[in-house]
Structure formats: structure tokens, C-alpha cells
Enzyme design. Structure first.
Site, PDB file in Angstrom:
ATOM      1  N   ASP A 140       0.886  -1.179  -0.062  1.00  0.00           N
ATOM      2  CA  ASP A 140      -0.134  -0.025   0.046  1.00  0.00           C
ATOM      3  C   ASP A 140       0.929   1.445   0.143  1.00  0.00           C
ATOM      4  O   ASP A 140       1.912   1.288  -0.677  1.00  0.00           O
ATOM      5  CB  ASP A 140      -0.988  -0.208   1.130  1.00  0.00           C
ATOM      6  CG  ASP A 140      -2.398   0.411   1.016  1.00  0.00           C
ATOM      7  OD1 ASP A 140      -2.247   1.656   0.547  1.00  0.00           O
ATOM      8  OD2 ASP A 140      -3.271  -0.053   1.086  1.00  0.00           O
ATOM      9  N   HIS A 213      -3.981   6.134   2.984  1.00  0.00           N
ATOM     10  CA  HIS A 213      -4.854   4.690   2.488  1.00  0.00           C
ATOM     11  C   HIS A 213      -4.017   3.456   3.505  1.00  0.00           C
ATOM     12  O   HIS A 213      -4.673   2.685   3.612  1.00  0.00           O
ATOM     13  CB  HIS A 213      -4.561   4.763   1.083  1.00  0.00           C
ATOM     14  CG  HIS A 213      -5.279   3.654   0.299  1.00  0.00           C
ATOM     15  ND1 HIS A 213      -4.867   2.493   0.044  1.00  0.00           N
ATOM     16  CD2 HIS A 213      -6.494   3.667  -0.103  1.00  0.00           C
ATOM     17  CE1 HIS A 213      -5.674   1.917  -0.649  1.00  0.00           C
ATOM     18  NE2 HIS A 213      -6.651   2.480  -0.841  1.00  0.00           N
ATOM     19  N   SER A 533     -11.061  -1.021  -1.461  1.00  0.00           N
ATOM     20  CA  SER A 533      -9.590  -0.859  -0.756  1.00  0.00           C
ATOM     21  C   SER A 533     -10.019  -1.109   0.689  1.00  0.00           C
ATOM     22  O   SER A 533      -9.047  -1.710   1.461  1.00  0.00           O
ATOM     23  CB  SER A 533      -9.207   0.504  -0.799  1.00  0.00           C
ATOM     24  OG  SER A 533      -8.501   0.682  -1.969  1.00  0.00           O
TER      25      SER A 533
END
Ligand SMILES: *[C@@H]1O[C@H](CO)[C@@H](O)[C@H](O)[C@H]1NC(C)=O
Ligand SMILES: *[C@@H]1O[C@H](CO)[C@@H](O)[C@H](O)[C@H]1NC(C)=O
Ligand SMILES: *[C@@H]1O[C@H](CO)[C@@H](O)[C@H](O)[C@H]1NC(C)=O
Ligand SMILES: *[C@@H]1O[C@H](CO)[C@@H](O)[C@H](O)[C@H]1NC(C)=O
Ligand SMILES: *[C@@H]1O[C@H](CO)[C@@H](O)[C@H](O)[C@H]1NC(C)=O
Length: 748
Positions: A140, A213, A533
Site C-alpha cells: 500500500d 490509505h 480498498s
């Protein structure tokens, strides 16, 4: 724009896409290439494969830089070359293929409770050693290590099998890892190859997450318990990753502008060497692949699977369009997204006395307690005077909703009501707007638009109502969640299942505000965002839990347990809804259904798969020896005397692509992981256009690990118009367990 979550950078990212993908060097344009080598053909004059790779590269270009050497995810290397040199390299001995790398993108606490993983059920999963010896690797944007979600208080020593590292770099020292966050690495050579050296005043050359994220996905999968977690007061409660006792290892492969496959492959390469047990990948290729041997994530995931690593990836956020999936390879668990039973209601109140419930994560000075002038953005976009002092009605699309809010605020607007585009239906994603704003569904949006355009003196207000729990029905399939059919192999159903992915609270970076906008100076420890996600790391965490209870289970067995126990009806028996249409969702949207962790522990039967089964599957797709070698690294040859069939891949679901025949025969083998028992089959078919028969109809098991096979014949009405779909299910039950598989038939 493909949904939801992506932070501010994503918008730029889309604009920058394909600009400057090659830069000039020595007068010729160079690009990054991934080179697959037949390692077994290494001449004996070389002591190490890396020397052979160097020598092969130097034979075509003296100056070419070796970006990465791979040994676990693939055999080969990544380098920068001109197209001419790349072509020459292809002809060198031992070179299987030379492919340009691909661009990938990110697919942007209440959940453990929603999944039934509350205190009352926690006894089902061990609290002690086994659970905490499982390591989840996360590919990520890095990690914010100071987050409380990565506190190692109460954790025992790092598992002895762990071989990873904590790599230091800009704003990141090796001391930032601990017994919870046991590894952190970064992979930037492919990115720098394309864009030149990192601007370290803008992004850290280290595992540090400046996007949010990666911190969010890692803490969703395995974050430690944090009490009083909330975003600006919303969703206040105890935050806890799904496998909250598991360890986390971070592989930063995505940067501000892009994710490159040379970096991703290196991340997977290291994750395999480091000994992760689960790999979570909330990213996917920008372009639709037509072949698994082109997709570097799928290629790396194959090697991971071969080492017993469970790989779960997001299905992407391109729904509700059909055939909009990424990460469709059958050795990957492909995760779609649903809602949970929590909402952030905000009322859009109109001057005509009507009001409509939307959603918002706005926190700040409330609007004046009176109705304000209301204007439609479509009539005012180039004219600030028409916005100033008013509430503005906008329509979703183009850029992110929070960016639209920024524009309205800059123009002097006091508030914003933003209506979903038609294909987002009634989905209500909460957003941390910088001005009083609320998202409303399509139906309300249409009514509000009619009002603002036809009323001579339209007025409106917004009333923010905080956090609502026990919202029903839930889950519903998210509109953005990518849908099947699987465009690479229509006879394998994808996505596999769905998990929570809408309005998910998890840890956040302190380098960026919760809206993801550069102008957002707020800093929060937790943020609420949406996307596949977010659903993917829920399944990564569940896989870690199952791995701790059943350490001997293969990745396919774990997926089988999650799929065959997933549910696709509500408690009242009604089918799960798709929020895009507010009609029943289908297996092309929810796969086997929504995960049900507590039943997945004891599934009764499993559909297992080995590496050889997947290679037979590639043979069934008529892949040639170099394609098979690219994916599997091994020198396998399909047996020309054998008939291979995709229908025989022992998958826990059934997809039939009707292409002329009237009958389709599939075979499956189930392994008993429960006690002795007699399983009977129950078949359902939604329409008379499909007849499903199963042979034998009863399977008797005397002992654990016993295997039994059965075959399924689908007899279809070939006069059904092309483009039609029909759904059904095949369920085995011994009275204690229900082992359910979805069926999806499509006429092409
Ligand atoms: C590194 O941290 C310092 C202090 O927190 C901050 O000012 C700087 O912007 C950071 N650098 C990067 C590249 O994030
Ligand atoms: C969150 O909940 C905790 C415990 O109920 C409470 O002490 C705290 O004040 C709450 N925080 C917010 C911001 O609502
Ligand atoms: C919203 O509408 C309902 C039904 O028309 C009405 O009873 C209620 O008072 C309204 N609420 C607000 C805050 O205007
Ligand atoms: C606003 O725009 C719509 C079309 O988008 C148009 O029909 C309408 O006349 C405009 N109204 C005003 C007041 O300009
Ligand atoms: C294998 O198939 C690929 C893709 O169709 C093709 O590019 C390649 O040349 C083939 N290789 C061999 C050895 O046939």
C-alpha cells in the site's frame, strides 16, 4: 470517475495518467521493463542468478540500470531500457519475456461488531500465541507508525519465523517498528525511474504514509484495540482491526502520483521472503488485462499462493458497470464491498417543507438556523455572484465530492447538497467536507433538482444528525463495487465475496486532513472512507484469524470456508440488496455473499486447490509454455494427450458462460473438515432456462480429510437472448453445516 475513496492526489493522478511515462535518455526513450528469466537454464559459469541477469542485461546495454532483481515473486529483474534494447534483450538466451511495466492504482469501528466478532464470540478465535503469530503483509502507501492502532502493548516476542526488516528513511527510523508493526519496507525505484528522484520535501523516501490509505488498510486488517476512536466525533467507539492480535508488515509500493508494477513485484518478492502469512492488496491495474500473464499482481500472487500465503485483493470501484473487475485470477481472493449498519445522516431541508436524508461527516459551525437561498450549480458554475451566501446543489462526477465542496466554499457558497449520479443509486458515502455539505441519493437528488430549478424563490438548509447505528437493511452491496462477469475467464465467478467497505473508520496519517485535500489543515487519528480498498483488508484479517485456528489450511481452503459460509439473504430471508438499483443483488455483485466469520471457522466441507490445479487451469486456457512460466516460474508443460477444462478447477462457485452448447458439465471435489456425516444436495435455479442436476446427490463422509467428488450438469435453454443472466445455488448440508455455492449463468 471510478469511485469513492481516493484522496486528493488521485484526481491529479488520473490527469497525469499516461503523461510522461517515458523520459528521454541518451536520445532514446526509456521505459521500465520486467524481464522474466528461465532460471533453470543459468549457465554453470555463473555463481549466482543475479550475476547471470546482470550479464544478460549488459549484453544489450552497458548503461542500463538494474532496478530490482526478483527471486520469489518471479525469476528475473526490472530495468530501464529503450524499446530497441528491450527487443534485443528478448532474443538473449534464457530470456522468457520482456514486458513494459504497468501502472496500478489504489482502490480507495463498528465493523468487528457488525461481523459478529464481538466479545461474546471472541472465544471462537484463540486469544494467545497462534493468533499473534500470524503476519499480515500490506502492499500500500506505507504506514503512520505513531498511530495507536500499531501499539505493541501486550504483544509477545516477534514470531521466530519472521525474516523481514524495518527500513529507515526520510522521517522514519528502524526504531518505529515494534512487536505489532514488525516490518516496514519501501519500493521506489520504478517510481523514480519514471518521474526522477523523489521530492523529499513532498513525500518521504521511507515507509512513512503521507496519503492515509496504507495506514487505514493496515489498521483495518490488524490494528490494535483503541478506545474512544472517532473522526471528529463521528463513529465514536472502540476501534479494532479484524485480526487485532496479528502482526503487521508494511510494503510501501504506491507513491503520490502512481503505483508501478516493478515496485509492486518487488514488494511481493520481499513479502514472500519475509514470511508473511497473508498479503493484503487494495490496488489494481489501471487498464483491464486480458491475460493473467500480463498482470504483475496476479503473477506475484501466484508465487505467494504457492508458498501458502493467502492473497486478498480489492475488486475495484468501477461498479455498477458489468465486467468491471480487477484482480480476477482464481488464486487471488477478490473482494467486493458492502455497507455496514452505521450511517452519518444529514437532512437536506427544502423551502417547500420537504426534507430528505443524506449523509455527511461535516463537523464545524452549523448553518444559520433558517432557510438560505438555494441555487443549482449547473446554472452558476462560472458565476461566483450566483453562489455567494447560498446553498448550492451539485451533481457528483468529474472530481471528488470534497473537491466540489472546496470550489463552492471558495466561491462564497455557504453549503452544498450533492446528488449522486444515476448509477450510484442510493449509496450514501460520508465525506469530511470543509463546508456544511451532505450527499443525497439519486431519487432525492432528482426531486431536489426539480425544486431548485422550478421554484421561483428556492431555499434550503442542512441539518447534521451525527452517527446512526442499527441502520437496516445492512449490508447492501455498494454501488461502486466492481461487478462480474469475469472478463478474463467468464467461467470463473468473481468477485468471490463481499465485506464491509462503506464508511469504514480506521487509522489515518497525520500528514493529510480527513478530506484528503491539500487545503484541509485538520489532523485526525482516524478517518472514515469507502472503497473495495477498505473491504479487502477485512478479508485479509479474517484469513489471518482462520489461519490461526487452522494453520494447516491452504489459501484455497481458507477462501472456500469464507465463501461457502457467506450469506446472501437478510435475517428475514429476503435477498441482499444492491444500493445502485435498490433491487436484489446478484452473484456478479456479491459473489458467494457477505462474509460470516463465525460460521467460516467450521465450514464442514472445503473446496481445496493446489498449485498443480491452477497450472492445469492455465493449460485449459491454452496458455503456452512461456505464459505458464511467467506466472508459475516452473518449467511445466501441458500434456497434449490430456483434456483440460476450466469447469474442473475446484472452485467454490459456479459460473457458466453459455456459448452455443446446451449442456455444461462441471466437476468438484470436497474435503471433509468436520465430523462424520451424510451431506445431501439442494439445488435452486431462479429460472426455468437453466436445469441443474448434481450426481451423486448424497455424499457420505466417515472421517476427517476424506474427499468426495461430484459432478454438476447445467442444461440451458439456448434460445435465451444473449446478454441474459440467471442465478441459482448448490448447497450441501449434513443438517449441521450448510456448504453453499452460488451459480451464475450468462448467455453471450
Ligand atoms: C518530516 O517530518 C517533519 C517534522 O514532522 C515535517 O516537517 C516534514 O515535512 C516531514 N517530511 C516529509 C517529507 O514528510
Ligand atoms: C467517545 O466515547 C467515549 C466513551 O464512551 C467518551 O468518553 C468520549 O468522550 C467520546 N468522545 C467523543 C468525541 O464523543
Ligand atoms: C422533515 O419532514 C418530516 C415529514 O414531512 C417532518 O415531520 C419533519 O418535521 C421534517 N424535519 C425537519 C427537521 O424539517
Ligand atoms: C438552469 O439551467 C437549466 C438547464 O441546465 C435551464 O433549463 C434553466 O433555464 C436554467 N435556469 C436559469 C434560471 O438560468
Ligand atoms: C505465447 O503467447 C504469447 C501471448 O499470446 C506470445 O506473445 C508468445 O510469443 C507465445 N510464446 C510462445 C513460445 O509461443
Amino acid at each position: 470517475m471510478s469511485s469513492s475513496f481516493l484522496s486528493s492526489t488521485a484526481f491529479f493522478l488520473l490527469v497525469l495518467l499516461y503523461l510522461g511515462s517515458f523520459h528521454e535518455s541518451d536520445g532514446a526513450q526509456q521505459g521500465t521493463y520486467i524481464v522474466h528469466m528461465a532460471k533453470s537454464q543459468m549457465p554453470s559459469s555463473f555463481d549466482h542468478h543475479s550475476l547471470w541477469y546482470e550479464s544478460s542485461l549488459k549484453s544489450v546495454s552497458e548503461s542500463a540500470e538494474m532496478l530490482y532483481t526478483y527471486n520469489n515473486a518471479i525469476h528475473g529483474f526490472a530495468t530501464r531500457l529503450t524499446p530497441e534494447d528491450a527487443n534485443t534483450l528478448k532474443t538473449q538466451p534464457g530470456v522468457i519475456s520482456v514486458r513494459p511495466e504497468q501502472r496500478y492504482e489504489l482502490h480507495t469501528t463498528q465493523t468487528p461488531l457488525f461481523l459478529g466478532l464481538d466479545v461474546h464470540n471472541s472465544g471462537l478465535f484463540p486469544e494467545t500465541c497462534p493468533a499473534s503469530d500470524v503476519v499480515i503483509g500490506v502492499l500500500d502507501t506505507g504506514v503512520w507508525p505513531e498511530s495507536k492502532s500499531f501499539s505493541d502493548e501486550g504483544y509477545g516476542p516477534i514470531p521466530s519465523t519472521w525474516k523481514g526488516e524495518c527500513e529507515a528513511g526520510t522521517n522514519f527510523t528502524a526504531c518505529l517498528c515494534n512487536r505489532k508493526l514488525i516490518g516496514a519496507r519501501f519500493f521506489v525505484r520504478g517510481y523514480e525511474g519514471e518521474y526522477g528522484p523523489l521530492d523529499e520535501s513532498k513525500e518521504s523516501r521511507s515507509p512513512r504514509d503521507e496519503d492515509g490509505h496504507g495506514t487505514h488498510t493496515a489498521s483495518t486488517a490488524a490494528g490494535s484495540v483503541v478506545e474512544g476512536a472517532n473522526l471528529l466525533g463521528f463513529a465514536n467507539g472502540t476501534a479494532r482491526g479484524i485480526a487485532y492480535r496479528a502482526r503487521v508488515a508494511i510494503y510501501k509500493v504506491c507513491w503520490k502520483r502512481d503505483c508501478f508494477s516493478s515496485d509492486i513485484l518487488s514488494g511481493i518478492d520481499k513479502a514472500i521472503a519475509d514470511n508473511v502469512n497473508v498479503l493484503s492488496c487494495s490496488l489494481g491495474s489501471k487498464i483491464q488485462m486480458t491475460d493473467y500473464s500480463e498482470d504483475d499482481t496476479a503473477i506475484g500472487a501466484f508465487s505467494a499462493m504457492e508458498r501458502g500465503i493467502f492473497v486478498s485483493c480489492s475488486a475495484d470501484n468501477r461498479g455498477p458497470n458489468p465486467s468491471s473487475l480487477r484482480n480476477e485470477a482464481p488464486w487471488i481472493t477478490t473482494v467486493g464491498a458492502g455497507t455496514i449498519d452505521r450511517d452519518f445522516p444529514a437532512l437536506a431541508i427544502l423551502g417547500n417543507g420537504k426534507n430528505y436524508t443524506g449523509a455527511s461527516l461535516f463537523k464545524g459551525d452549523a448553518l444559520p438556523a433558517k432557510l438560505l437561498p438555494f441555487v443549482y450549480a449547473g446554472n452558476a458554475s462560472n458565476d461566483d455572484d450566483r453562489v455567494k451566501g447560498k446553498i448550492v446543489l451539485c451533481e457528483q462526477g468529474g472530481n471528488d465530492n470534497v473537491e466540489k465542496g472546496e470550489v463552492v466554499k471558495a466561491a462564497g457558497g455557504l453549503g452544498m447538497i450533492i446528488a449522486n449520479v444515476p448509477n450510484r443509486g442510493e449509496e450514501l458515502q460520508g465525506k469530511a467536507y470543509l463546508l456544511p455539505a451532505a450527499t443525497v441519493g439519486r431519487k432525492a437528488g432528482d426531486i431536489i433538482k426539480l425544486y431548485v430549478m422550478t421554484d421561483p424563490n428556492p431555499t434550503a438548509s442542512i441539518l447534521f444528525q451525527g452517527t446512526a447505528v442499527n441502520v437496516q437493511p445492512s449490508p447492501v452491496l455498494a454501488a461502486f463495487s466492481s461487478r462480474g462477469p469475469n472478463s478474463i475467464t467468464p467461467n470463473i465467478l468473481k468477485p468471490d465475496l463481499i465485506a464491509p467497505g462503506v464508511n469504514i473508520l480506521a487509522a489515518w496519517t497525520e500528514a493529510l486532513g480527513p478530506s484528503g485535500l491539500a487545503s484541509d489543515t485538520r489532523r485526525v487519528e482516524f478517518n472514515i472512507i469507502s472503497g473495495t480498498s477498505m473491504s479487502c483488508p477485512h478479508v485479509s484479517g479474517l484469513a489471518a484469524l482462520l489461519k490461526s485456528v487452522h494453520p494447516e489450511w491452504s489459501p484455497a481452503a481458507i477462501r472456500s470456508a469464507l465463501m461457502t459460509t457467506a450469506y446472501n439473504t437478510y435475517k428475514d430471508g429476503k435477498p441482499l440488496l444492491d444500493i445502485a438499483t435498490v433491487k436484489p443483488s446478484t452473484p456478479f455483485g456479491h459473489g458467494a455473499g457477505h462474509v460470516s466469520p463465525t460460521t467460516a471457522i467450521n465450514p464442514g466441507l472445503i473446496y481445496d486447490l493446489t498449485t498443480v490445479d491452477y497450472i492445469d487451469f492455465l493449460c485449459a486456457l491454452n496458455y503456452n509454455s512461456s505464459q505458464i512460466r511467467i506466472i508459475s516460474r516452473g518449467n511445466y508443460a501441458c500434456d497434449p494427450s490430456k483434456t483440460y477444462s476450466v469447469a474442473d478447477l475446484n472452485y467454490p462457485s459456479f459460473a457458466v458462460n453459455v456459448d452455443g452448447s446446451e449442456t455444461y458439465k462441471y466437476t468438484r471435489t470436497v474435503t471433509n473438515v468436520g465430523g462424520a456425516g451424510s451431506y445431501s444436495v439442494k439445488v435452486t435455479s431462479e429460472t426455468t432456462a437453466v436445469k441443474i442436476s448434481v450426481e451423486p446427490a448424497v455424499l457420505n463422509f466417515k472421517e476427517v480429510n476424506e474427499k468426495k467428488s461430484y459432478s454438476v450438469t447445467f442444461t440451458v435453454d439456448s434460445s435465451t437472448p444473449s446478454g441474459s443472466n440467471s442465478f441459482g445455488s448448490i448447497e450441501w448440508s449434513d443438517g449441521k453445516h450448510v456448504v453453499a455455492s452460488p451459480v451464475a449463468i450468462s448467455w453471450t
